[in-house]
Design a protein around this motif. Structure first.
Motif, short mmCIF file in Angstrom:
data_model
loop_
_atom_site.label_atom_id
_atom_site.label_comp_id
_atom_site.label_asym_id
_atom_site.label_seq_id
_atom_site.Cartn_x
_atom_site.Cartn_y
_atom_site.Cartn_z
N GLY A 200 0.82 -1.20 0.00
CA GLY A 200 0.00 0.00 0.00
C GLY A 200 0.85 1.25 0.00
O GLY A 200 2.08 1.19 0.09
N SER A 201 0.22 2.40 -0.07
CA SER A 201 0.97 3.66 -0.13
C SER A 201 1.64 3.98 1.20
O SER A 201 2.67 4.67 1.22
CB SER A 201 0.02 4.80 -0.52
N VAL A 202 1.07 3.47 2.30
CA VAL A 202 1.62 3.76 3.63
C VAL A 202 2.30 2.54 4.24
O VAL A 202 3.41 2.63 4.75
CB VAL A 202 0.52 4.28 4.58
N THR A 203 1.63 1.40 4.18
CA THR A 203 2.20 0.18 4.78
C THR A 203 2.20 -0.97 3.79
O THR A 203 1.37 -1.04 2.88
CB THR A 203 1.43 -0.26 6.04
N THR A 204 3.14 -1.87 4.01
CA THR A 204 3.23 -3.11 3.23
C THR A 204 2.91 -4.26 4.16
O THR A 204 3.48 -4.37 5.25
CB THR A 204 4.65 -3.28 2.64
N LYS A 205 1.99 -5.11 3.73
CA LYS A 205 1.56 -6.24 4.53
C LYS A 205 1.86 -7.53 3.78
O LYS A 205 1.58 -7.63 2.59
CB LYS A 205 0.05 -6.19 4.80
N VAL A 206 2.43 -8.51 4.49
CA VAL A 206 2.74 -9.80 3.88
C VAL A 206 2.15 -10.90 4.77
O VAL A 206 2.36 -10.89 5.98
CB VAL A 206 4.26 -10.03 3.73
N VAL A 207 1.42 -11.81 4.15
CA VAL A 207 0.81 -12.93 4.87
C VAL A 207 1.33 -14.25 4.32
O VAL A 207 1.35 -14.45 3.09
CB VAL A 207 -0.74 -12.89 4.76
N LEU A 208 1.76 -15.12 5.22
CA LEU A 208 2.18 -16.48 4.87
C LEU A 208 1.10 -17.44 5.35
O LEU A 208 0.73 -17.44 6.52
CB LEU A 208 3.51 -16.81 5.55
N LEU A 209 0.61 -18.25 4.43
CA LEU A 209 -0.51 -19.14 4.73
C LEU A 209 -0.07 -20.59 4.55
O LEU A 209 0.63 -20.93 3.59
CB LEU A 209 -1.65 -18.83 3.76
N ASN A 210 -0.46 -21.44 5.51
CA ASN A 210 -0.31 -22.88 5.33
C ASN A 210 -1.54 -23.57 5.89
O ASN A 210 -2.49 -22.92 6.31
CB ASN A 210 0.99 -23.39 5.98
N GLY A 211 -1.52 -24.89 5.90
CA GLY A 211 -2.70 -25.63 6.33
C GLY A 211 -3.04 -25.46 7.79
O GLY A 211 -4.16 -25.75 8.22
N ARG A 212 -2.10 -24.99 8.60
CA ARG A 212 -2.32 -24.87 10.04
C ARG A 212 -2.69 -23.46 10.48
O ARG A 212 -3.04 -23.25 11.64
CB ARG A 212 -1.07 -25.33 10.80
N GLY A 213 -2.57 -22.50 9.63
CA GLY A 213 -2.86 -21.13 10.01
C GLY A 213 -2.07 -20.14 9.19
O GLY A 213 -1.61 -20.46 8.09
N TRP A 214 -1.87 -18.94 9.72
CA TRP A 214 -1.15 -17.92 8.98
C TRP A 214 -0.42 -16.98 9.92
O TRP A 214 -0.77 -16.82 11.07
CB TRP A 214 -2.07 -17.15 8.04
N ARG A 215 0.64 -16.42 9.38
CA ARG A 215 1.41 -15.41 10.10
C ARG A 215 1.66 -14.24 9.16
O ARG A 215 1.48 -14.36 7.95
CB ARG A 215 2.73 -15.98 10.62
N TYR A 216 2.10 -13.10 9.72
CA TYR A 216 2.20 -11.91 8.89
C TYR A 216 3.28 -10.95 9.37
O TYR A 216 3.76 -11.05 10.51
CB TYR A 216 0.85 -11.18 8.85
N VAL A 217 3.63 -10.03 8.50
CA VAL A 217 4.54 -8.93 8.80
C VAL A 217 3.93 -7.65 8.23
O VAL A 217 3.38 -7.66 7.12
CB VAL A 217 5.94 -9.16 8.18
#
Length: 259
Positions: A9-26
């Protein structure tokens, strides 16, 4: 199978990692280089998970900076990604209101994460996160303080939503001795009125979720709820809707990589 969604985005960058057990992000600031922000956030998340890029089946990019990411497998519009991510956060959501740093949009969905119609304001900063930042600066406040300062205040009428004119109007109101809380409440009402008008052109949503960075502003959420006569849901992870939707789309339609 691991998939990744990156929303630059113009202000923040979001990254999501997804697998079969759930997800995490930065989440990290985009700064002046969307390409660098996307790459560094991606590498940071992989490092946290103990993975390499070869472990990822598919990476989908979205947001205004998606075209600047050379390592993604596919770019998908934020409209599609926000609809899909919002459905994951709130099952059955049929309307997504997203207000980010540079634009605001309303997405009507089928209640299962697919886009039916949408309306978008990306021609000016009115009603966006940038608009609120400018107003906060004029008030000598931080944008994170706006909701608290406006709580319980009677909104003053704000006649202009142009960022430049609204800033001048705020300065004039301060000079007249109008309380900051009333001015902020008036700004919140004006933002909500503008976005609600877009929503009403599409039709009334029954389950509405509010996403984007401005969703963290309780004052805007409450004003939107009053304008639309509906409860507006804000998930604690609403800011991640675009990146989450991209990761979900990558899982549903993965791109097969050549090793």
């Amino acid at each position: 199978m691991f998939t990744v969604g990156i929303d630059v985005g113009s202000v923040t960058t979001k990254v999501v990692l997804l697998n079969g057990r759930g997800w995490r992000y930065v989440v990290r600031p985009t700064g002046c280089s969307p390409r660098q922000a996307g790459h560094e956030a991606f590498e940071e998340l992989l490092g946290q998970a103990g993975l390499s890029q070869d472990d990822i089946s598919c990476v989908i990019g979205t947001g205004y900076g998606r075209i600047s990411l050379p390592f993604i497998d596919k770019a998908v519009t934020e409209i599609t990604c926000h609809a899909r991510g919002a459905h994951h956060l709130l099952a059955g959501a049929d309307m997504v209101i997203d207000i980010g740093g540079q634009d605001s949009k309303v997405i009507l969905t089928d209640g299962r994460g697919s886009v039916v119609n949408f309306a978008m304001n990306d021609k000016c900063a009115a009603g966006t996160g940038r608009f609120l930042e400018v107003i906060a600066a004029a008030l000598g406040s931080d944008v994170s303080e706006l909701a608290d300062k406006a709580r319980g205040a009677e909104p003053v009428a704000i006649s202009s939503m142009c960022t430049v004119f609204a800033e001048s109007e705020v300065i004039s109101l301060l000079a007249q001795g109008v309380a900051k809380g009333r001015i902020i409440a008036g700004i919140h009402r004006s933002v909500a009125s503008r976005v609600a008008a877009m929503a009403e052109r599409l039709g009334k949503g029954e389950q509405i979720i509010f996403t984007g960075g401005v969703a963290k502003n309780e004052g805007v959420r409450e004003a939107l709820s009053r304008e639309l006569g509906r409860e507006i849901i804000v998930d604690l992870r609403s800011q991640l809707a675009g990146a989450l939707g991209a990761a979900l789309l990558a899982r549903e339609k993965p791109v097969r990589k050549e090793k």
